[in-house]
Design a protein around this motif. Structure first.
Motif, PDB file in Angstrom:
ATOM      1  N   GLU A   1      25.212   8.406 -28.854  1.00 34.43           N
ATOM      2  CA  GLU A   1      26.031   9.460 -27.332  1.00 34.43           C
ATOM      3  C   GLU A   1      26.934   9.399 -27.926  1.00 34.43           C
ATOM      4  O   GLU A   1      27.779  11.101 -27.600  1.00 34.43           O
ATOM      5  CB  GLU A   1      25.674   8.560 -26.597  1.00 34.43           C
ATOM      6  CG  GLU A   1      26.766   9.182 -25.004  1.00 34.43           C
ATOM      7  CD  GLU A   1      26.247   7.396 -23.723  1.00 34.43           C
ATOM      8  OE1 GLU A   1      26.446   8.480 -23.144  1.00 34.43           O
ATOM      9  OE2 GLU A   1      26.063   7.293 -24.115  1.00 34.43           O
TER      10      GLU A   1
ATOM     11  N   ASN B   1      27.431  12.735 -30.470  1.00 32.58           N
ATOM     12  CA  ASN B   1      27.244  13.957 -30.401  1.00 32.58           C
ATOM     13  C   ASN B   1      28.718  14.500 -29.225  1.00 32.58           C
ATOM     14  O   ASN B   1      28.695  15.273 -29.615  1.00 32.58           O
ATOM     15  CB  ASN B   1      26.144  13.813 -29.493  1.00 32.58           C
ATOM     16  CG  ASN B   1      24.691  13.847 -30.314  1.00 32.58           C
ATOM     17  OD1 ASN B   1      24.798  14.025 -31.390  1.00 32.58           O
ATOM     18  ND2 ASN B   1      24.049  12.988 -29.822  1.00 32.58           N
TER      19      ASN B   1
ATOM     20  N   SER C   1      19.308   7.892 -35.641  1.00 30.56           N
ATOM     21  CA  SER C   1      18.191   8.802 -34.360  1.00 30.56           C
ATOM     22  C   SER C   1      17.310   8.274 -34.977  1.00 30.56           C
ATOM     23  O   SER C   1      16.877   8.120 -36.373  1.00 30.56           O
ATOM     24  CB  SER C   1      17.881  10.505 -34.332  1.00 30.56           C
ATOM     25  OG  SER C   1      19.602  10.684 -33.705  1.00 30.56           O
TER      26      SER C   1
ATOM     27  N   ASP D   1      12.389   9.446 -26.920  1.00 32.96           N
ATOM     28  CA  ASP D   1      14.138   9.662 -27.643  1.00 32.96           C
ATOM     29  C   ASP D   1      15.044  10.467 -27.575  1.00 32.96           C
ATOM     30  O   ASP D   1      13.883  11.810 -27.171  1.00 32.96           O
ATOM     31  CB  ASP D   1      14.195   8.995 -29.298  1.00 32.96           C
ATOM     32  CG  ASP D   1      13.903   7.560 -29.591  1.00 32.96           C
ATOM     33  OD1 ASP D   1      13.970   6.807 -28.843  1.00 32.96           O
ATOM     34  OD2 ASP D   1      13.782   7.207 -30.768  1.00 32.96           O
ATOM     35  N   LYS D   2      15.875  10.734 -27.523  1.00 32.01           N
ATOM     36  CA  LYS D   2      16.774  12.000 -26.687  1.00 32.01           C
ATOM     37  C   LYS D   2      16.174  12.476 -28.753  1.00 32.01           C
ATOM     38  O   LYS D   2      16.515  12.820 -29.433  1.00 32.01           O
ATOM     39  CB  LYS D   2      18.131  11.438 -26.667  1.00 32.01           C
ATOM     40  CG  LYS D   2      18.824  13.274 -26.093  1.00 32.01           C
ATOM     41  CD  LYS D   2      19.687  12.708 -25.766  1.00 32.01           C
ATOM     42  CE  LYS D   2      21.109  13.751 -25.803  1.00 32.01           C
ATOM     43  NZ  LYS D   2      22.579  13.794 -25.520  1.00 32.01           N
TER      44      LYS D   2
ATOM     45  N   ASN E   1      19.432  18.849 -29.879  1.00 28.13           N
ATOM     46  CA  ASN E   1      20.281  19.613 -28.579  1.00 28.13           C
ATOM     47  C   ASN E   1      20.095  20.831 -29.597  1.00 28.13           C
ATOM     48  O   ASN E   1      21.075  21.260 -30.235  1.00 28.13           O
ATOM     49  CB  ASN E   1      21.377  19.669 -28.291  1.00 28.13           C
ATOM     50  CG  ASN E   1      21.452  20.584 -27.543  1.00 28.13           C
ATOM     51  OD1 ASN E   1      20.271  20.951 -26.543  1.00 28.13           O
ATOM     52  ND2 ASN E   1      22.800  20.865 -26.789  1.00 28.13           N
TER      53      ASN E   1
ATOM     54  N   ALA F   1      18.683  21.987 -24.527  1.00 22.82           N
ATOM     55  CA  ALA F   1      19.319  21.739 -23.144  1.00 22.82           C
ATOM     56  C   ALA F   1      18.876  23.425 -21.883  1.00 22.82           C
ATOM     57  O   ALA F   1      19.166  22.317 -20.625  1.00 22.82           O
ATOM     58  CB  ALA F   1      20.714  21.054 -23.537  1.00 22.82           C
TER      59      ALA F   1
ATOM     60  N   LYS G   1      16.221  22.834 -19.997  1.00 25.41           N
ATOM     61  CA  LYS G   1      15.849  21.093 -19.501  1.00 25.41           C
ATOM     62  C   LYS G   1      14.460  21.932 -18.390  1.00 25.41           C
ATOM     63  O   LYS G   1      14.844  22.825 -17.102  1.00 25.41           O
ATOM     64  CB  LYS G   1      16.960  20.595 -18.959  1.00 25.41           C
ATOM     65  CG  LYS G   1      16.544  19.638 -18.405  1.00 25.41           C
ATOM     66  CD  LYS G   1      17.537  18.668 -17.473  1.00 25.41           C
ATOM     67  CE  LYS G   1      18.123  17.168 -17.523  1.00 25.41           C
ATOM     68  NZ  LYS G   1      19.404  16.344 -17.300  1.00 25.41           N
TER      69      LYS G   1
ATOM     70  N   GLU H   1      12.682  16.474 -20.173  1.00 23.68           N
ATOM     71  CA  GLU H   1      14.215  15.757 -20.469  1.00 23.68           C
ATOM     72  C   GLU H   1      14.697  16.037 -21.674  1.00 23.68           C
ATOM     73  O   GLU H   1      15.568  15.788 -21.905  1.00 23.68           O
ATOM     74  CB  GLU H   1      13.890  14.573 -19.592  1.00 23.68           C
ATOM     75  CG  GLU H   1      13.846  14.323 -18.109  1.00 23.68           C
ATOM     76  CD  GLU H   1      15.007  15.297 -17.439  1.00 23.68           C
ATOM     77  OE1 GLU H   1      15.849  14.897 -17.427  1.00 23.68           O
ATOM     78  OE2 GLU H   1      13.593  15.300 -15.837  1.00 23.68           O
TER      79      GLU H   1
ATOM     80  N   LYS I   1      13.110  15.349 -23.892  1.00 22.67           N
ATOM     81  CA  LYS I   1      12.720  13.649 -25.024  1.00 22.67           C
ATOM     82  C   LYS I   1      11.366  14.658 -26.534  1.00 22.67           C
ATOM     83  O   LYS I   1      11.184  15.012 -25.286  1.00 22.67           O
ATOM     84  CB  LYS I   1      12.758  12.648 -24.621  1.00 22.67           C
ATOM     85  CG  LYS I   1      14.264  12.149 -23.340  1.00 22.67           C
ATOM     86  CD  LYS I   1      13.761  11.443 -22.568  1.00 22.67           C
ATOM     87  CE  LYS I   1      14.836  10.780 -21.830  1.00 22.67           C
ATOM     88  NZ  LYS I   1      15.160   9.751 -21.050  1.00 22.67           N
TER      89      LYS I   1
END
Length: 455
Positions: free
Chosen positions: A281, A284, A311, A317-318, A321, A335, A338, A429, A431
Protein backbone atom coordinates in the motif's frame (compact mmCIF):
# COMPACT_ATOMS: atom_id res chain seq x y z
CA UNK A 1 30.15 -8.67 -20.59
CA UNK A 2 32.32 -10.75 -18.24
CA UNK A 3 35.81 -11.71 -19.36
CA UNK A 4 38.19 -14.33 -17.93
CA UNK A 5 41.85 -13.90 -18.87
CA UNK A 6 44.86 -16.14 -18.22
CA UNK A 7 48.14 -14.25 -17.96
CA UNK A 8 50.17 -17.05 -19.53
CA UNK A 9 48.32 -16.89 -22.83
CA UNK A 10 47.74 -13.15 -22.97
CA UNK A 11 50.61 -12.30 -25.29
CA UNK A 12 49.72 -15.13 -27.69
CA UNK A 13 46.48 -13.53 -28.76
CA UNK A 14 47.16 -9.85 -28.18
CA UNK A 15 48.21 -9.09 -31.76
CA UNK A 16 45.28 -11.00 -33.21
CA UNK A 17 42.86 -9.34 -30.79
CA UNK A 18 44.00 -5.86 -31.75
CA UNK A 19 43.33 -6.62 -35.39
CA UNK A 20 40.02 -8.35 -34.81
CA UNK A 21 38.58 -6.22 -32.03
CA UNK A 22 40.06 -2.77 -32.46
CA UNK A 23 42.01 -0.99 -29.73
CA UNK A 24 42.95 -3.27 -26.86
CA UNK A 25 43.56 -1.98 -23.34
CA UNK A 26 46.03 -4.04 -21.30
CA UNK A 27 46.15 -3.98 -17.52
CA UNK A 28 48.88 -6.22 -16.14
CA UNK A 29 49.86 -6.64 -12.52
CA UNK A 30 51.33 -8.57 -9.63
CA UNK A 31 49.88 -9.33 -6.21
CA UNK A 32 52.17 -10.10 -3.30
CA UNK A 33 49.71 -12.30 -1.44
CA UNK A 34 49.13 -16.05 -1.27
CA UNK A 35 45.52 -15.45 -0.23
CA UNK A 36 44.54 -13.63 -3.41
CA UNK A 37 43.42 -16.08 -6.08
CA UNK A 38 41.92 -13.66 -8.59
CA UNK A 39 41.40 -9.98 -9.32
CA UNK A 40 38.13 -8.39 -10.38
CA UNK A 41 37.76 -5.32 -12.59
CA UNK A 42 34.65 -3.17 -12.16
CA UNK A 43 33.13 -0.78 -14.66
CA UNK A 44 31.18 2.30 -13.54
CA UNK A 45 27.60 2.37 -14.75
CA UNK A 46 25.13 4.95 -13.51
CA UNK A 47 27.12 5.68 -10.38
CA UNK A 48 27.72 2.09 -9.30
CA UNK A 49 30.54 -0.42 -9.62
CA UNK A 50 29.52 -3.36 -11.79
CA UNK A 51 31.71 -6.43 -12.23
CA UNK A 52 33.19 -6.45 -15.72
CA UNK A 53 36.09 -8.91 -15.82
CA UNK A 54 37.94 -11.46 -13.70
CA UNK A 55 41.57 -12.54 -14.01
CA UNK A 56 43.13 -15.46 -12.15
CA UNK A 57 46.46 -15.08 -10.34
CA UNK A 58 49.07 -17.42 -11.83
CA UNK A 59 51.94 -19.17 -10.09
CA UNK A 60 54.13 -16.09 -10.39
CA UNK A 61 51.50 -13.91 -8.64
CA UNK A 62 50.63 -12.24 -11.94
CA UNK A 63 47.33 -11.28 -13.48
CA UNK A 64 46.25 -9.46 -16.64
CA UNK A 65 43.20 -8.06 -18.35
CA UNK A 66 42.86 -7.58 -22.11
CA UNK A 67 39.87 -5.32 -22.76
CA UNK A 68 38.65 -4.50 -26.27
CA UNK A 69 37.20 -1.12 -27.17
CA UNK A 70 36.41 0.12 -23.69
CA UNK A 71 34.95 3.54 -22.97
CA UNK A 72 37.20 6.15 -21.36
CA UNK A 73 36.58 6.59 -17.64
CA UNK A 74 37.05 5.34 -14.11
CA UNK A 75 37.34 1.64 -13.34
CA UNK A 76 37.97 -0.14 -10.06
CA UNK A 77 40.23 -3.08 -9.28
CA UNK A 78 39.70 -5.38 -6.30
CA UNK A 79 40.54 -8.87 -5.12
CA UNK A 80 37.85 -11.51 -4.88
CA UNK A 81 36.99 -10.35 -1.35
CA UNK A 82 36.00 -6.90 -2.65
CA UNK A 83 36.87 -5.24 0.63
CA UNK A 84 38.88 -2.42 -0.94
CA UNK A 85 39.08 -0.89 -4.40
CA UNK A 86 41.84 0.67 -6.46
CA UNK A 87 40.54 3.36 -8.80
CA UNK A 88 42.00 3.45 -12.30
CA UNK A 89 41.46 5.58 -15.36
CA UNK A 90 41.34 3.55 -18.56
CA UNK A 91 40.99 4.54 -22.18
CA UNK A 92 41.13 2.49 -25.35
CA UNK A 93 44.67 1.42 -26.20
CA UNK A 94 46.22 2.05 -22.76
CA UNK A 95 48.91 -0.36 -21.55
CA UNK A 96 50.26 -0.24 -18.03
CA UNK A 97 51.27 -2.37 -15.07
CA UNK A 98 50.36 -2.27 -11.40
CA UNK A 99 52.05 -3.89 -8.40
CA UNK A 100 49.94 -4.56 -5.30
CA UNK A 101 51.47 -5.56 -1.98
CA UNK A 102 49.93 -7.73 0.74
CA UNK A 103 48.55 -4.72 2.60
CA UNK A 104 46.68 -3.46 -0.46
CA UNK A 105 49.00 -0.57 -1.27
CA UNK A 106 49.90 -0.28 -4.92
CA UNK A 107 52.29 1.34 -7.37
CA UNK A 108 52.07 1.83 -11.12
CA UNK A 109 54.91 0.81 -13.39
CA UNK A 110 55.21 3.41 -16.15
CA UNK A 111 51.68 4.73 -15.58
CA UNK A 112 49.74 6.76 -18.09
CA UNK A 113 49.71 10.51 -17.30
CA UNK A 114 46.11 10.19 -16.15
CA UNK A 115 46.80 7.35 -13.72
CA UNK A 116 49.90 9.04 -12.37
CA UNK A 117 47.83 12.07 -11.39
CA UNK A 118 44.89 9.97 -10.23
CA UNK A 119 47.10 7.99 -7.86
CA UNK A 120 48.55 11.23 -6.56
CA UNK A 121 45.03 12.37 -5.72
CA UNK A 122 44.04 8.99 -4.22
CA UNK A 123 47.08 9.10 -1.92
CA UNK A 124 46.66 12.79 -1.15
CA UNK A 125 43.00 12.39 -0.13
CA UNK A 126 43.56 9.22 1.90
CA UNK A 127 43.76 10.96 5.32
CA UNK A 128 40.21 12.22 4.74
CA UNK A 129 38.68 9.31 2.86
CA UNK A 130 39.98 6.61 5.20
CA UNK A 131 38.12 8.19 8.12
CA UNK A 132 34.82 7.64 6.33
CA UNK A 133 35.32 3.88 6.11
CA UNK A 134 33.01 1.92 8.36
CA UNK A 135 33.64 0.05 10.57
CA UNK A 136 36.60 2.20 11.50
CA UNK A 137 39.87 0.89 12.81
CA UNK A 138 40.26 3.91 15.09
CA UNK A 139 38.03 5.83 17.50
CA UNK A 140 37.85 9.04 15.48
CA UNK A 141 34.95 11.38 16.14
CA UNK A 142 33.98 14.73 14.64
CA UNK A 143 36.39 16.35 17.09
CA UNK A 144 39.32 14.80 15.23
CA UNK A 145 37.75 14.60 11.76
CA UNK A 146 36.58 18.20 11.43
CA UNK A 147 40.05 19.75 11.87
CA UNK A 148 41.53 17.32 9.33
CA UNK A 149 38.75 18.07 6.83
CA UNK A 150 38.96 21.84 7.34
CA UNK A 151 42.73 21.88 6.82
CA UNK A 152 42.41 19.65 3.77
CA UNK A 153 39.86 21.72 1.80
CA UNK A 154 42.22 24.50 0.59
CA UNK A 155 44.79 21.86 -0.31
CA UNK A 156 42.19 20.08 -2.43
CA UNK A 157 41.38 23.34 -4.23
CA UNK A 158 45.09 23.80 -4.93
CA UNK A 159 45.30 20.23 -6.23
CA UNK A 160 42.50 20.87 -8.72
CA UNK A 161 44.51 23.72 -10.21
CA UNK A 162 47.33 21.33 -11.12
CA UNK A 163 45.05 18.99 -13.07
CA UNK A 164 46.33 19.89 -16.51
CA UNK A 165 47.01 16.74 -18.49
CA UNK A 166 46.67 16.75 -22.32
CA UNK A 167 43.41 14.81 -21.81
CA UNK A 168 40.74 17.49 -21.29
CA UNK A 169 37.98 14.95 -20.63
CA UNK A 170 40.04 13.34 -17.89
CA UNK A 171 40.82 16.73 -16.37
CA UNK A 172 37.13 17.50 -16.00
CA UNK A 173 36.47 14.01 -14.66
CA UNK A 174 39.15 14.25 -11.98
CA UNK A 175 38.20 17.79 -10.94
CA UNK A 176 34.66 16.59 -10.37
CA UNK A 177 35.98 13.52 -8.56
CA UNK A 178 37.93 15.71 -6.14
CA UNK A 179 34.72 17.46 -5.06
CA UNK A 180 32.66 14.28 -4.97
CA UNK A 181 35.29 12.32 -3.02
CA UNK A 182 35.44 14.95 -0.30
CA UNK A 183 31.68 15.30 -0.09
CA UNK A 184 31.22 11.53 0.01
CA UNK A 185 33.75 11.18 2.84
CA UNK A 186 32.24 14.08 4.79
CA UNK A 187 28.68 12.79 4.56
CA UNK A 188 29.60 9.17 5.17
CA UNK A 189 31.47 10.16 8.32
CA UNK A 190 28.47 12.05 9.64
CA UNK A 191 25.91 9.40 8.73
CA UNK A 192 27.60 6.31 10.13
CA UNK A 193 27.74 5.34 13.81
CA UNK A 194 30.02 7.50 15.97
CA UNK A 195 30.60 7.63 19.68
CA UNK A 196 29.47 11.26 19.72
CA UNK A 197 27.97 13.74 17.30
CA UNK A 198 28.43 17.52 16.97
CA UNK A 199 25.88 20.05 18.10
CA UNK A 200 24.70 22.78 15.75
CA UNK A 201 27.29 25.23 17.02
CA UNK A 202 30.06 22.66 16.47
CA UNK A 203 29.42 22.08 12.76
CA UNK A 204 32.02 23.41 10.35
CA UNK A 205 31.06 25.71 7.44
CA UNK A 206 31.84 23.07 4.79
CA UNK A 207 28.63 21.17 5.54
CA UNK A 208 26.55 24.23 4.71
CA UNK A 209 28.09 24.25 1.24
CA UNK A 210 26.99 20.66 0.66
CA UNK A 211 23.28 21.44 0.97
CA UNK A 212 22.21 23.26 -2.17
CA UNK A 213 18.95 23.86 -4.02
CA UNK A 214 18.63 21.61 -7.08
CA UNK A 215 21.62 19.48 -6.15
CA UNK A 216 23.32 17.57 -8.99
CA UNK A 217 22.03 19.59 -11.93
CA UNK A 218 23.90 17.25 -14.27
CA UNK A 219 24.91 13.59 -14.23
CA UNK A 220 28.63 14.05 -13.54
CA UNK A 221 28.29 12.31 -10.18
CA UNK A 222 27.35 9.10 -12.00
CA UNK A 223 30.89 8.83 -13.39
CA UNK A 224 32.01 7.85 -9.89
CA UNK A 225 31.68 4.34 -8.52
CA UNK A 226 30.38 5.95 -5.33
CA UNK A 227 27.90 8.15 -7.21
CA UNK A 228 24.70 6.41 -6.12
CA UNK A 229 25.97 6.15 -2.56
CA UNK A 230 26.64 9.89 -2.55
CA UNK A 231 23.15 10.66 -3.88
CA UNK A 232 21.57 8.56 -1.15
CA UNK A 233 23.81 9.98 1.58
CA UNK A 234 22.96 13.49 0.44
CA UNK A 235 19.23 12.80 0.56
CA UNK A 236 19.50 11.50 4.12
CA UNK A 237 21.57 14.47 5.21
CA UNK A 238 19.37 16.96 3.38
CA UNK A 239 16.25 15.40 4.87
CA UNK A 240 17.79 15.78 8.32
CA UNK A 241 18.55 19.43 7.63
CA UNK A 242 15.14 20.45 6.36
CA UNK A 243 12.70 18.28 8.31
CA UNK A 244 10.46 19.79 10.94
CA UNK A 245 12.29 19.21 14.24
CA UNK A 246 8.96 18.46 15.92
CA UNK A 247 7.98 15.85 13.34
CA UNK A 248 9.22 12.28 13.15
CA UNK A 249 7.82 11.81 9.66
CA UNK A 250 10.18 11.89 6.71
CA UNK A 251 9.25 13.83 3.57
CA UNK A 252 7.46 11.90 0.85
CA UNK A 253 9.46 10.66 -2.12
CA UNK A 254 7.88 13.42 -4.22
CA UNK A 255 9.09 16.03 -1.74
CA UNK A 256 12.57 14.53 -1.62
CA UNK A 257 12.85 14.70 -5.39
CA UNK A 258 12.80 18.46 -5.02
CA UNK A 259 16.28 18.09 -3.53
CA UNK A 260 17.65 17.28 -7.00
CA UNK A 261 17.95 19.30 -10.18
CA UNK A 262 18.25 16.55 -12.79
CA UNK A 263 15.64 14.02 -13.92
CA UNK A 264 18.16 11.20 -14.37
CA UNK A 265 19.36 11.69 -10.80
CA UNK A 266 15.73 11.72 -9.66
CA UNK A 267 15.14 8.41 -11.42
CA UNK A 268 18.18 6.82 -9.78
CA UNK A 269 17.05 8.12 -6.40
CA UNK A 270 13.57 6.64 -6.85
CA UNK A 271 15.03 3.35 -8.11
CA UNK A 272 17.17 3.00 -5.01
CA UNK A 273 14.23 3.68 -2.71
CA UNK A 274 12.30 0.70 -4.07
CA UNK A 275 13.91 -2.11 -2.01
CA UNK A 276 13.19 -0.30 1.25
CA UNK A 277 9.41 -0.70 1.13
CA UNK A 278 7.71 -3.38 3.20
CA UNK A 279 4.12 -2.44 2.49
CA UNK A 280 2.48 -2.73 -0.93
CA UNK A 281 0.00 0.00 0.00
CA UNK A 282 2.75 2.45 0.92
CA UNK A 283 4.80 1.41 -2.09
CA UNK A 284 1.95 2.20 -4.46
CA UNK A 285 1.03 5.39 -2.62
CA UNK A 286 4.53 6.87 -2.74
CA UNK A 287 6.02 5.44 -5.93
CA UNK A 288 3.07 5.84 -8.29
CA UNK A 289 3.37 9.68 -8.41
CA UNK A 290 7.10 9.48 -9.22
CA UNK A 291 7.15 6.39 -11.42
CA UNK A 292 7.57 8.63 -14.47
CA UNK A 293 11.26 9.05 -13.56
CA UNK A 294 11.90 5.31 -13.93
CA UNK A 295 12.59 5.57 -17.66
CA UNK A 296 15.21 2.90 -18.38
CA UNK A 297 14.55 -0.81 -18.83
CA UNK A 298 16.71 -1.52 -15.78
CA UNK A 299 14.73 0.88 -13.61
CA UNK A 300 11.41 -0.50 -14.78
CA UNK A 301 12.56 -4.07 -14.22
CA UNK A 302 13.63 -3.21 -10.67
CA UNK A 303 10.30 -1.53 -10.09
CA UNK A 304 8.49 -4.66 -11.28
CA UNK A 305 10.64 -6.94 -9.09
CA UNK A 306 9.92 -4.93 -5.98
CA UNK A 307 6.25 -4.62 -6.79
CA UNK A 308 6.12 -8.37 -7.18
CA UNK A 309 8.08 -8.86 -3.95
CA UNK A 310 5.40 -6.96 -2.05
CA UNK A 311 2.55 -8.72 -3.80
CA UNK A 312 1.15 -12.16 -4.31
CA UNK A 313 -1.12 -13.63 -6.93
CA UNK A 314 -3.62 -15.15 -4.51
CA UNK A 315 -7.32 -14.79 -5.10
CA UNK A 316 -8.56 -11.68 -3.36
CA UNK A 317 -5.24 -9.85 -3.46
CA UNK A 318 -5.21 -6.36 -4.92
CA UNK A 319 -4.36 -6.47 -8.63
CA UNK A 320 -1.73 -4.44 -10.44
CA UNK A 321 -3.29 -1.20 -11.68
CA UNK A 322 -2.24 -1.26 -15.33
CA UNK A 323 -2.36 1.98 -17.31
CA UNK A 324 -2.12 1.84 -21.12
CA UNK A 325 -3.47 3.81 -24.11
CA UNK A 326 -6.04 2.49 -26.54
CA UNK A 327 -5.81 2.93 -30.31
CA UNK A 328 -7.10 6.50 -29.98
CA UNK A 329 -4.54 7.41 -27.33
CA UNK A 330 -7.01 7.39 -24.42
CA UNK A 331 -5.47 5.89 -21.29
CA UNK A 332 -7.36 3.07 -19.60
CA UNK A 333 -6.49 1.78 -16.14
CA UNK A 334 -7.76 -1.16 -14.14
CA UNK A 335 -9.02 1.31 -11.54
CA UNK A 336 -11.17 3.01 -14.17
CA UNK A 337 -12.99 -0.30 -14.72
CA UNK A 338 -14.06 -0.68 -11.10
CA UNK A 339 -17.57 -2.12 -10.91
CA UNK A 340 -16.94 -4.54 -13.76
CA UNK A 341 -15.42 -7.99 -13.87
CA UNK A 342 -12.32 -7.67 -16.03
CA UNK A 343 -10.92 -10.29 -18.40
CA UNK A 344 -7.43 -9.41 -19.65
CA UNK A 345 -5.98 -11.04 -22.75
CA UNK A 346 -2.22 -10.57 -23.17
CA UNK A 347 -1.39 -11.11 -26.82
CA UNK A 348 0.52 -9.92 -29.92
CA UNK A 349 -0.12 -9.79 -33.66
CA UNK A 350 2.81 -12.14 -34.31
CA UNK A 351 1.47 -14.81 -31.92
CA UNK A 352 -0.26 -17.69 -33.75
CA UNK A 353 -1.96 -19.21 -30.66
CA UNK A 354 -3.17 -15.73 -29.70
CA UNK A 355 -4.86 -15.25 -33.05
CA UNK A 356 -6.35 -18.73 -32.83
CA UNK A 357 -8.24 -17.66 -29.69
CA UNK A 358 -9.74 -14.53 -31.29
CA UNK A 359 -12.85 -16.19 -32.80
CA UNK A 360 -13.61 -17.79 -29.41
CA UNK A 361 -13.02 -14.47 -27.66
CA UNK A 362 -15.39 -12.68 -30.03
CA UNK A 363 -18.04 -15.32 -29.41
CA UNK A 364 -17.66 -15.02 -25.66
CA UNK A 365 -17.93 -11.22 -25.86
CA UNK A 366 -21.14 -11.53 -27.84
CA UNK A 367 -22.66 -14.01 -25.40
CA UNK A 368 -21.85 -11.82 -22.39
CA UNK A 369 -22.38 -8.41 -24.01
CA UNK A 370 -25.15 -7.42 -21.59
CA UNK A 371 -23.10 -8.32 -18.50
CA UNK A 372 -20.84 -6.05 -16.42
CA UNK A 373 -17.70 -7.57 -17.91
CA UNK A 374 -14.87 -5.60 -19.48
CA UNK A 375 -12.92 -7.49 -22.14
CA UNK A 376 -9.45 -5.97 -22.21
CA UNK A 377 -6.76 -6.97 -24.69
CA UNK A 378 -3.21 -5.80 -23.96
CA UNK A 379 -0.85 -6.03 -26.92
CA UNK A 380 2.85 -6.64 -26.28
CA UNK A 381 3.82 -5.78 -29.85
CA UNK A 382 7.06 -3.78 -29.94
CA UNK A 383 6.98 -0.05 -30.65
CA UNK A 384 8.13 -0.59 -34.24
CA UNK A 385 4.97 -2.66 -34.82
CA UNK A 386 2.49 -0.22 -33.31
CA UNK A 387 0.91 0.62 -36.68
CA UNK A 388 0.75 -3.07 -37.51
CA UNK A 389 -1.21 -3.57 -34.28
CA UNK A 390 -3.58 -0.71 -35.09
CA UNK A 391 -4.22 -2.05 -38.59
CA UNK A 392 -4.76 -5.58 -37.28
CA UNK A 393 -7.31 -4.39 -34.73
CA UNK A 394 -9.20 -2.50 -37.42
CA UNK A 395 -9.00 -5.25 -40.03
CA UNK A 396 -10.16 -8.01 -37.66
CA UNK A 397 -12.79 -5.72 -36.12
CA UNK A 398 -11.61 -6.58 -32.63
CA UNK A 399 -14.00 -5.43 -29.96
CA UNK A 400 -13.61 -4.86 -26.27
CA UNK A 401 -10.91 -2.52 -24.97
CA UNK A 402 -7.78 -2.74 -27.11
CA UNK A 403 -4.68 -1.45 -25.29
CA UNK A 404 -1.07 -1.09 -26.38
CA UNK A 405 1.71 -1.78 -23.84
CA UNK A 406 4.74 -1.13 -26.09
CA UNK A 407 6.43 -4.50 -25.67
CA UNK A 408 6.87 -6.63 -22.59
CA UNK A 409 5.80 -3.97 -20.16
CA UNK A 410 5.54 -3.68 -16.38
CA UNK A 411 2.25 -5.64 -16.50
CA UNK A 412 3.95 -8.71 -17.95
CA UNK A 413 6.93 -8.31 -15.62
CA UNK A 414 4.65 -7.99 -12.61
CA UNK A 415 2.74 -11.17 -13.41
CA UNK A 416 5.89 -12.95 -14.63
CA UNK A 417 4.38 -13.52 -18.08
CA UNK A 418 6.84 -15.05 -20.53
CA UNK A 419 4.45 -16.84 -22.88
CA UNK A 420 1.27 -15.72 -24.61
CA UNK A 421 -1.66 -15.82 -24.93
CA UNK A 422 -2.29 -15.36 -21.23
CA UNK A 423 -5.68 -14.63 -19.73
CA UNK A 424 -6.30 -13.05 -16.32
CA UNK A 425 -9.52 -12.33 -14.44
CA UNK A 426 -10.14 -9.58 -11.87
CA UNK A 427 -13.29 -8.93 -9.86
CA UNK A 428 -15.39 -5.77 -9.61
CA UNK A 429 -13.17 -4.38 -6.85
CA UNK A 430 -9.96 -4.78 -8.86
CA UNK A 431 -8.86 -7.87 -6.96
CA UNK A 432 -7.32 -11.00 -8.39
CA UNK A 433 -9.57 -13.92 -9.30
CA UNK A 434 -6.90 -15.74 -11.27
CA UNK A 435 -3.78 -14.71 -13.17
CA UNK A 436 -3.87 -17.82 -15.37
CA UNK A 437 -7.45 -18.41 -16.39
CA UNK A 438 -8.80 -20.87 -18.99
CA UNK A 439 -8.68 -19.60 -22.56
CA UNK A 440 -11.85 -18.46 -24.40
CA UNK A 441 -11.81 -21.72 -26.34
CA UNK A 442 -12.46 -23.54 -23.05
CA UNK A 443 -16.05 -23.44 -21.68
CA UNK A 444 -14.66 -23.07 -18.15
CA UNK A 445 -13.81 -19.41 -18.78
CA UNK A 446 -17.45 -18.41 -19.34
CA UNK A 447 -18.44 -20.23 -16.18
CA UNK A 448 -15.66 -18.49 -14.24
CA UNK A 449 -16.74 -15.04 -15.44
CA UNK A 450 -20.41 -15.64 -14.57
CA UNK A 451 -19.54 -16.98 -11.11
CA UNK A 452 -17.31 -13.94 -10.48
CA UNK A 453 -20.23 -11.65 -11.36
CA UNK A 454 -22.32 -13.25 -8.61
CA UNK A 455 -19.74 -12.61 -5.89
Amino acid sequence: MRIRVLFSVLYCFTALSVTAQGKLTLVQGTVNSDKTKSMVLFDVQNGEKLEMATARINGQYQFAFALPNIRDGFYYLSNQGRRSFIRLYLKAGDKFQIAINDSGNYAFVQPTPENKLLKEWNDFAEPVTRMSIFPRKDTATYASFFPILTAFLPKADAFKKKIKTPNAAFNDLLKNAVDFDIEHAALKFMLTPNSKFPGKDEMIPYYNTIVQPNKFTNTAVLNSGNGVDLIMLYSIYKYGKVKNPDSKERPTISEMLDFFGNDTIKGIFVENQLPGYRSLEKFNQEIEPVKKYLVTDTMQARYARNLKRLSTYRKGDKAFNFSYPDSSGNVVTLASLKGKVVLVDVWATWCGPCKAELPHLKKLEEELRDKDIAFVSISVDEEKDKEKWKNFVAKEQLRGIQLYAKGWSEFTRYYDIHGIPRFLVFDKEGKIVTVDSPRPSAPELKELLLNTLKN
